[in-house]
Design a protein around this motif. Structure first.
Motif, short mmCIF file in Angstrom:
data_model
loop_
_atom_site.label_atom_id
_atom_site.label_comp_id
_atom_site.label_asym_id
_atom_site.label_seq_id
_atom_site.Cartn_x
_atom_site.Cartn_y
_atom_site.Cartn_z
N TYR A 1 35.71 29.35 42.99
CA TYR A 1 35.28 30.53 43.74
C TYR A 1 36.23 30.79 44.92
O TYR A 1 36.68 31.92 45.13
CB TYR A 1 33.84 30.35 44.24
CG TYR A 1 33.44 31.37 45.28
CD1 TYR A 1 33.18 32.68 44.91
CD2 TYR A 1 33.35 31.02 46.62
CE1 TYR A 1 32.82 33.63 45.87
CE2 TYR A 1 32.99 31.96 47.58
CZ TYR A 1 32.73 33.26 47.19
OH TYR A 1 32.40 34.19 48.14
N GLU B 1 38.56 34.11 45.35
CA GLU B 1 38.45 34.98 46.52
C GLU B 1 39.79 35.12 47.23
O GLU B 1 40.16 36.22 47.66
CB GLU B 1 37.40 34.44 47.49
CG GLU B 1 35.98 34.74 47.08
CD GLU B 1 35.68 36.23 47.08
OE1 GLU B 1 35.86 36.89 48.12
OE2 GLU B 1 35.25 36.72 46.02
N ASP C 1 32.89 24.53 40.88
CA ASP C 1 32.41 25.91 41.05
C ASP C 1 32.85 26.46 42.40
O ASP C 1 33.35 27.59 42.48
CB ASP C 1 30.88 25.97 40.94
CG ASP C 1 30.36 25.76 39.53
OD1 ASP C 1 31.14 25.89 38.56
OD2 ASP C 1 29.15 25.45 39.40
N ALA D 1 27.16 33.01 47.06
CA ALA D 1 27.88 33.04 45.79
C ALA D 1 27.43 31.90 44.87
O ALA D 1 27.24 32.10 43.66
CB ALA D 1 29.39 32.96 46.02
N LYS E 1 25.60 31.77 41.13
CA LYS E 1 26.22 31.00 40.05
C LYS E 1 25.27 29.96 39.49
O LYS E 1 25.18 29.77 38.28
CB LYS E 1 27.50 30.33 40.58
CG LYS E 1 28.16 29.37 39.63
CD LYS E 1 29.40 29.96 39.07
CE LYS E 1 30.09 28.98 38.16
NZ LYS E 1 30.45 29.56 36.91
#
Length: 112
Positions: free
Chosen positions: A50, A54, A46, A71, A75
């Motif tokens: 991410y 980004e 994850d 973030a 999630k």
């Protein structure tokens, strides 16, 4: 320097970061994580995905620790702590995570 993944030679910097993030795939991430002493879990993935999103889709953005925490809270539906993140990436989530994500070495200064 270089690493060998699935018969392909991939160029890295002297610090082990990929020269070209386009050379990255999950097998590359697994090898880098292994070299870093990390066994990847779903939470690692994850964070890795991410960070890649980004960087690639947000103008090279390099999220700091606090931004990563926020973030991942969204999630995961929980409120992870800095300690949680450092258990995943002991050498700093924003930096070690970027390395495993196949991104360039962070140019940001400081932690938070």
């Amino acid at each position: 320097m270089a690493i060998e993944v699935n018969g392909k030679t991939i160029e890295t910097t002297e610090n082990g970061y990929l020269v070209d993030y386009n050379d990255w795939n999950e097998d590359v991430a697994k090898l880098i994580a292994e070299q870093e002493g990390i066994e990847l879990t779903e939470q690692h993935w994850d964070v890795i995905h991410y960070l890649r999103d980004e960087h690639i889709n947000n103008g090279g953005n390099e999220p700091n620790e606090r931004t990563i925490l926020k973030a991942m809270a969204k999630k995961w539906g929980t409120k992870p702590t800095s300690k949680d993140m450092y258990q995943l990436f002991p050498l700093m989530p924003s930096k070690q995570g970027r390395k495993i994500a196949g991104l360039s070495q962070s140019t940001r200064k400081g932690g938070y």
